[in-house]
Design a protein around this motif. Structure first.
Motif, PDB file in Angstrom:
ATOM      1  N   PRO A  88     -71.191  18.289  -6.698  1.00 11.17           N
ATOM      2  CA  PRO A  88     -70.655  19.627  -6.950  1.00 11.17           C
ATOM      3  C   PRO A  88     -70.649  19.934  -8.440  1.00 11.17           C
ATOM      4  N   ASN A  89     -70.879  21.171  -8.779  1.00 14.19           N
ATOM      5  CA  ASN A  89     -70.871  21.609 -10.167  1.00 14.19           C
ATOM      6  C   ASN A  89     -69.422  21.788 -10.597  1.00 14.19           C
ATOM      7  N   ARG A  90     -69.002  21.054 -11.618  1.00 10.98           N
ATOM      8  CA  ARG A  90     -67.606  21.132 -12.040  1.00 10.98           C
ATOM      9  C   ARG A  90     -67.280  22.460 -12.706  1.00 10.98           C
ATOM     10  N   PHE A  91     -68.268  23.298 -12.944  1.00  6.75           N
ATOM     11  CA  PHE A  91     -68.040  24.582 -13.593  1.00  6.75           C
ATOM     12  C   PHE A  91     -67.988  25.743 -12.605  1.00  6.75           C
ATOM     13  N   LEU A  92     -68.009  25.468 -11.320  1.00  4.68           N
ATOM     14  CA  LEU A  92     -67.894  26.522 -10.319  1.00  4.68           C
ATOM     15  C   LEU A  92     -66.427  26.823 -10.068  1.00  4.68           C
ATOM     16  N   LEU A  93     -66.145  28.091  -9.774  1.00  2.00           N
ATOM     17  CA  LEU A  93     -64.785  28.452  -9.389  1.00  2.00           C
ATOM     18  C   LEU A  93     -64.449  27.774  -8.072  1.00  2.00           C
ATOM     19  N   GLU A 149     -63.432  27.265  -4.318  1.00  2.00           N
ATOM     20  CA  GLU A 149     -63.718  28.128  -3.164  1.00  2.00           C
ATOM     21  C   GLU A 149     -62.558  29.056  -2.800  1.00  2.00           C
ATOM     22  N   PRO A 150     -61.309  28.591  -2.820  1.00  2.38           N
ATOM     23  CA  PRO A 150     -60.208  29.515  -2.499  1.00  2.38           C
ATOM     24  C   PRO A 150     -60.117  30.699  -3.473  1.00  2.38           C
ATOM     25  N   VAL A 151     -60.458  30.469  -4.731  1.00  2.00           N
ATOM     26  CA  VAL A 151     -60.449  31.560  -5.716  1.00  2.00           C
ATOM     27  C   VAL A 151     -61.531  32.576  -5.356  1.00  2.00           C
ATOM     28  N   GLY A 152     -62.704  32.092  -5.008  1.00  2.00           N
ATOM     29  CA  GLY A 152     -63.786  32.983  -4.592  1.00  2.00           C
ATOM     30  C   GLY A 152     -63.418  33.802  -3.373  1.00  2.00           C
ATOM     31  N   LYS A 153     -62.780  33.156  -2.406  1.00  2.00           N
ATOM     32  CA  LYS A 153     -62.358  33.876  -1.196  1.00  2.00           C
ATOM     33  C   LYS A 153     -61.346  34.960  -1.532  1.00  2.00           C
ATOM     34  N   LEU A 154     -60.424  34.657  -2.436  1.00  2.00           N
ATOM     35  CA  LEU A 154     -59.430  35.643  -2.844  1.00  2.00           C
ATOM     36  C   LEU A 154     -60.103  36.817  -3.576  1.00  2.00           C
ATOM     37  N   LEU A 155     -61.014  36.510  -4.497  1.00  3.49           N
ATOM     38  CA  LEU A 155     -61.711  37.561  -5.239  1.00  3.49           C
ATOM     39  C   LEU A 155     -62.587  38.427  -4.330  1.00  3.49           C
ATOM     40  N   SER A 156     -63.099  37.830  -3.258  1.00  5.12           N
ATOM     41  CA  SER A 156     -63.967  38.589  -2.348  1.00  5.12           C
ATOM     42  C   SER A 156     -63.206  39.696  -1.623  1.00  5.12           C
ATOM     43  N   LEU A 157     -61.889  39.629  -1.642  1.00  7.59           N
ATOM     44  CA  LEU A 157     -61.072  40.650  -0.986  1.00  7.59           C
ATOM     45  C   LEU A 157     -60.903  41.913  -1.838  1.00  7.59           C
ATOM     46  N   LEU A 158     -61.276  41.830  -3.114  1.00 10.47           N
ATOM     47  CA  LEU A 158     -61.147  42.988  -3.994  1.00 10.47           C
ATOM     48  C   LEU A 158     -62.150  44.079  -3.596  1.00 10.47           C
ATOM     49  N   PRO A 159     -61.766  45.347  -3.753  1.00 12.44           N
ATOM     50  CA  PRO A 159     -62.718  46.425  -3.458  1.00 12.44           C
ATOM     51  C   PRO A 159     -63.887  46.389  -4.453  1.00 12.44           C
ATOM     52  N   VAL A 160     -65.068  46.742  -3.989  1.00  8.98           N
ATOM     53  CA  VAL A 160     -66.290  46.622  -4.783  1.00  8.98           C
ATOM     54  C   VAL A 160     -66.398  47.705  -5.861  1.00  8.98           C
ATOM     55  N   TYR A 161     -66.074  48.935  -5.533  1.00  7.58           N
ATOM     56  CA  TYR A 161     -66.359  50.038  -6.449  1.00  7.58           C
ATOM     57  C   TYR A 161     -65.667  49.928  -7.807  1.00  7.58           C
ATOM     58  N   PRO A 162     -64.368  49.619  -7.885  1.00 12.39           N
ATOM     59  CA  PRO A 162     -63.750  49.550  -9.218  1.00 12.39           C
ATOM     60  C   PRO A 162     -64.429  48.534 -10.141  1.00 12.39           C
ATOM     61  N   GLY A 163     -64.792  47.385  -9.603  1.00 15.56           N
ATOM     62  CA  GLY A 163     -65.496  46.388 -10.409  1.00 15.56           C
ATOM     63  C   GLY A 163     -66.846  46.886 -10.872  1.00 15.56           C
TER      64      GLY A 163
END
Length: 159
Positions: free
Chosen positions: A3-8, A10-24
């Motif tokens: 595994p790449n030690r510089f990857l976020l 997985e739970p952080v990625g799952k949480l971020l995936s819940l954000l709405p797309v348009y504002p970003g």
């Protein structure tokens, strides 16, 4: 494969995936306008016109959709397939922004992906290479007490 030690995580990625797309995407397009709009040659502007682009931060499970509307970058819709998708981890995009890593190196080591119109991808890469942009430095964004522990130098732990 280790595994790449510089990857976020997985739970952080799952949480971020819940954000709405348009504002970003709106924030991303605004940042592109501030950094690139005045530096884009007319022929590049013409080639980008109406092209739907997507930046995909793979480990953060985030995508930023945008288009060049003829005079500026604008947030795009996540509906439909983009003409070009460029993907990498958040860390690898940071390395690119800091000019600590070359896009070709990341591409050939399979840490940067490009899907869709490869000619458009080469245009984007070559345009960014030709523009003398300031190097993105985290330390300039916030006081040292916030980013003081992030090493952006040569990796030497002696500070």
């Amino acid at each position: 494969m280790t595994p790449n030690r510089f990857l976020l995580p997985e739970p952080v990625g799952k949480l971020l995936s819940l954000l709405p797309v348009y504002p970003g995407s709106l924030l991303f397009a605004t940042g592109l306008n501030l950094a690139l709009k005045s530096n884009l040659p007319a022929d590049v502007q013409q080639s980008l016109s109406g092209k739907k682009l997507r930046i995909k931060v793979t480990d953060a499970c985030l995508s930023f959709d945008f288009v060049w509307n003829g005079s500026r970058f604008a947030a795009g819709s996540s509906q439909g397939e983009p003409d070009l998708t460029i993907g990498a981890s958040a860390h690898d995009f940071l390395l690119l922004a800091q000019r600590k890593e070359d896009p070709d190196t990341l591409f050939f080591s399979r840490r940067l992906s490009m899907e869709g119109d490869t000619e458009l991808g080469l245009l984007v890469k070559n345009t960014l290479d030709a523009i003398d942009l300031p190097v993105f430095e985290l330390g300039k964004l916030a006081p040292s007490r916030v980013f003081g522990r992030i090493k952006t130098g040569s990796g030497n732990s002696n500070s």
